[in-house]
Design an enzyme around this catalytic site. Structure first.
Site, short mmCIF file in Angstrom:
data_model
loop_
_atom_site.label_atom_id
_atom_site.label_comp_id
_atom_site.label_asym_id
_atom_site.label_seq_id
_atom_site.Cartn_x
_atom_site.Cartn_y
_atom_site.Cartn_z
N ASN A 116 0.88 -1.18 0.00
CA ASN A 116 0.00 0.00 0.00
C ASN A 116 0.91 1.22 0.00
O ASN A 116 1.50 1.55 1.02
CB ASN A 116 -0.90 -0.03 1.25
CG ASN A 116 -1.75 1.22 1.38
OD1 ASN A 116 -1.82 2.04 0.47
ND2 ASN A 116 -2.39 1.37 2.54
N TRP A 117 1.04 1.83 -1.19
CA TRP A 117 2.00 2.95 -1.32
C TRP A 117 1.49 4.22 -0.66
O TRP A 117 2.23 5.18 -0.50
CB TRP A 117 2.29 3.22 -2.81
CG TRP A 117 3.05 2.10 -3.49
CD1 TRP A 117 3.49 0.93 -2.93
CD2 TRP A 117 3.46 2.06 -4.87
NE1 TRP A 117 4.16 0.17 -3.87
CE2 TRP A 117 4.14 0.83 -5.07
CE3 TRP A 117 3.32 2.93 -5.94
CZ2 TRP A 117 4.69 0.48 -6.31
CZ3 TRP A 117 3.85 2.58 -7.17
CH2 TRP A 117 4.53 1.36 -7.35
N LYS A 118 0.20 4.26 -0.35
CA LYS A 118 -0.42 5.47 0.24
C LYS A 118 -0.13 6.68 -0.65
O LYS A 118 -0.02 6.53 -1.87
CB LYS A 118 0.05 5.65 1.69
CG LYS A 118 -0.17 4.38 2.52
CD LYS A 118 -0.07 4.58 4.00
CE LYS A 118 -0.26 3.24 4.70
NZ LYS A 118 -0.30 3.35 6.15
N HIS B 126 -9.89 1.42 4.86
CA HIS B 126 -8.58 1.54 5.51
C HIS B 126 -8.72 2.51 6.69
O HIS B 126 -9.45 3.49 6.61
CB HIS B 126 -7.53 2.06 4.51
CG HIS B 126 -6.15 2.02 5.09
ND1 HIS B 126 -5.69 2.98 5.96
CD2 HIS B 126 -5.13 1.12 4.95
CE1 HIS B 126 -4.45 2.66 6.32
NE2 HIS B 126 -4.10 1.55 5.72
N GLU C 207 -6.98 4.83 7.80
CA GLU C 207 -6.72 6.26 7.52
C GLU C 207 -7.93 6.90 6.85
O GLU C 207 -8.21 8.09 7.07
CB GLU C 207 -5.44 6.39 6.67
CG GLU C 207 -4.20 6.15 7.54
CD GLU C 207 -3.01 5.55 6.81
OE1 GLU C 207 -2.97 5.60 5.56
OE2 GLU C 207 -2.11 5.02 7.50
N GLU D 133 -5.98 -4.92 10.52
CA GLU D 133 -4.91 -3.95 10.75
C GLU D 133 -5.18 -3.20 12.05
O GLU D 133 -5.94 -2.23 12.05
CB GLU D 133 -4.85 -2.94 9.60
CG GLU D 133 -4.57 -3.56 8.25
CD GLU D 133 -3.99 -2.51 7.30
OE1 GLU D 133 -2.82 -2.67 6.93
OE2 GLU D 133 -4.69 -1.55 6.95
N GLY E 35 2.06 2.10 10.82
CA GLY E 35 3.03 3.18 10.68
C GLY E 35 3.74 3.55 11.97
O GLY E 35 4.42 4.56 12.05
N SER F 231 2.86 -2.33 10.35
CA SER F 231 4.30 -2.44 10.56
C SER F 231 4.87 -3.81 10.21
O SER F 231 5.76 -4.31 10.90
CB SER F 231 4.68 -2.04 11.99
OG SER F 231 4.34 -0.68 12.22
N GLY G 68 2.47 -1.31 4.33
CA GLY G 68 2.53 0.12 4.00
C GLY G 68 3.96 0.57 3.79
O GLY G 68 4.56 0.34 2.74
N GLY G 69 4.52 1.21 4.80
CA GLY G 69 5.85 1.81 4.72
C GLY G 69 6.89 0.91 4.05
O GLY G 69 7.65 1.36 3.18
P1 PGA Z 1 2.40 0.14 7.71
O1 PGA Z 1 0.96 0.40 7.05
O2 PGA Z 1 2.91 -1.15 7.15
O3 PGA Z 1 3.22 1.32 7.33
O4 PGA Z 1 2.18 0.04 9.19
C1 PGA Z 1 0.06 -0.64 6.84
C2 PGA Z 1 -1.20 -0.11 6.22
O5 PGA Z 1 -1.61 1.00 6.54
O6 PGA Z 1 -1.83 -0.78 5.37
#
Ligand code: PGA
Length: 248
Positions: free
Chosen positions: A9-11, A94, A96, A166, A172, A211, A232-233
């Site tokens: 997930n590049w966000k 998600h 966010e 999640e 994050g 994470s 994500g990251g």
């Molecule tokens: P993260 O994000 O791996 O940076 O914790 C995961 C996500 O939001 O899907």
């Protein structure tokens, strides 16, 4: 046997050039794998990245989808448009989106249904905040998030859907849920699905997100109810993401 799925997930990160370079490195480095690998990229780069990845084992997904089919919804992107760009998956709900943009359980259910109308596989994200976990409400929160979609779409809709657990406190933050903490909730989710349909419970992929890193992926993915990861990251670094892909 459920197939594993690793999804990046590049966000809202990177430029077109960054995305293409990352996609190229992933396509070259992945080699032959039995698991499926996907990257959820910003809307505006979907077509470019899809093109870059054509011929590779990696597919593209979107990070969200509109809760309406078409019409006067300025700024929204419909499932039809995503299908046009070659999207196989779309994240819905998600954390966010839920916390910064007000996506509710009801609107998440509509997004899920809109995606499926265009044969896009929705990836329903669920998970509790730290406060909810500390007040022992993890299962209640996950129930509400899941049930809203099951009630609207029907349990059989999950034959063509993915669930991502999640925990919000792990996203994050560098604080991954332990393997046992994650497995406990994954098992719970599968049991909740099984109460409605054992067939669906046996087949639905449940990903862990929060994470996920090269050094914790293997242990997480080894848990019986964890079928892969939403990353994500760590998905922005080609080498690390490839390592995670090979941790299945
Ligand atoms: P993260 O994000 O791996 O940076 O914790 C995961 C996500 O939001 O899907």
């Amino acid at each position: 046997m459920r197939q594993s799925l690793i999804m990046g997930n590049w966000k809202m990160n990177g430029s077109r050039q960054d995305g293409q370079a990352l996609a190229n490195t992933l396509a070259e480095g992945l080699g032959s794998v039995t698991q499926e690998v996907a990257v959820c990229v910003p809307f505006v780069y979907l077509s470019d990245i899809q093109q870059t990845l054509t011929g590779s084992a990696i597919v593209v997904g979107a990070q969200n989808v509109a809760d309406q089919t078409s019409g006067a919804y300025t700024g929204e992107v419909s499932a039809t448009m995503l299908a046009d760009c070659g999207c196989k998956y779309a994240l819905v709900g998600h954390s966010e989106r839920r916390s910064y943009y007000g996506d509710t359980n009801a609107s998440v259910a509509k997004r899920f249904i809109e995606a499926q109308k265009q044969n896009i596989i929705p990836v329903l994200c669920v998970g509790e905040t730290l406060e909810e976990r500390e007040s022992n409400r993890t299962f209640q929160v996950v129930d509400e998030q899941l049930d809203a979609v099951i009630d609207a779409a029907g349990i059989d809709a999950f034959q063509k859907a993915v669930i991502a657990y999640e925990p919000v406190w792990a996203i994050g933050t560098g604080k991954t849920a332990t393997d046992d903490q994650a497995q406990e909730v994954h098992r719970y989710i599968r049991q909740r699905i099984a109460a409605r349909s054992q067939t669906v419970a046996d087949s639905v992929q449940i990903l862990y997100g929060g994470s996920v890193k090269p050094d914790n992926a293997k242990a997480l993915f080894a848990m019986p109810d964890i079928d892969g990861g939403l990353v994500g990251g760590a998905s922005l670094d080609a080498k690390g993401f490839l390592q995670i892909c090979h941790s299945v």
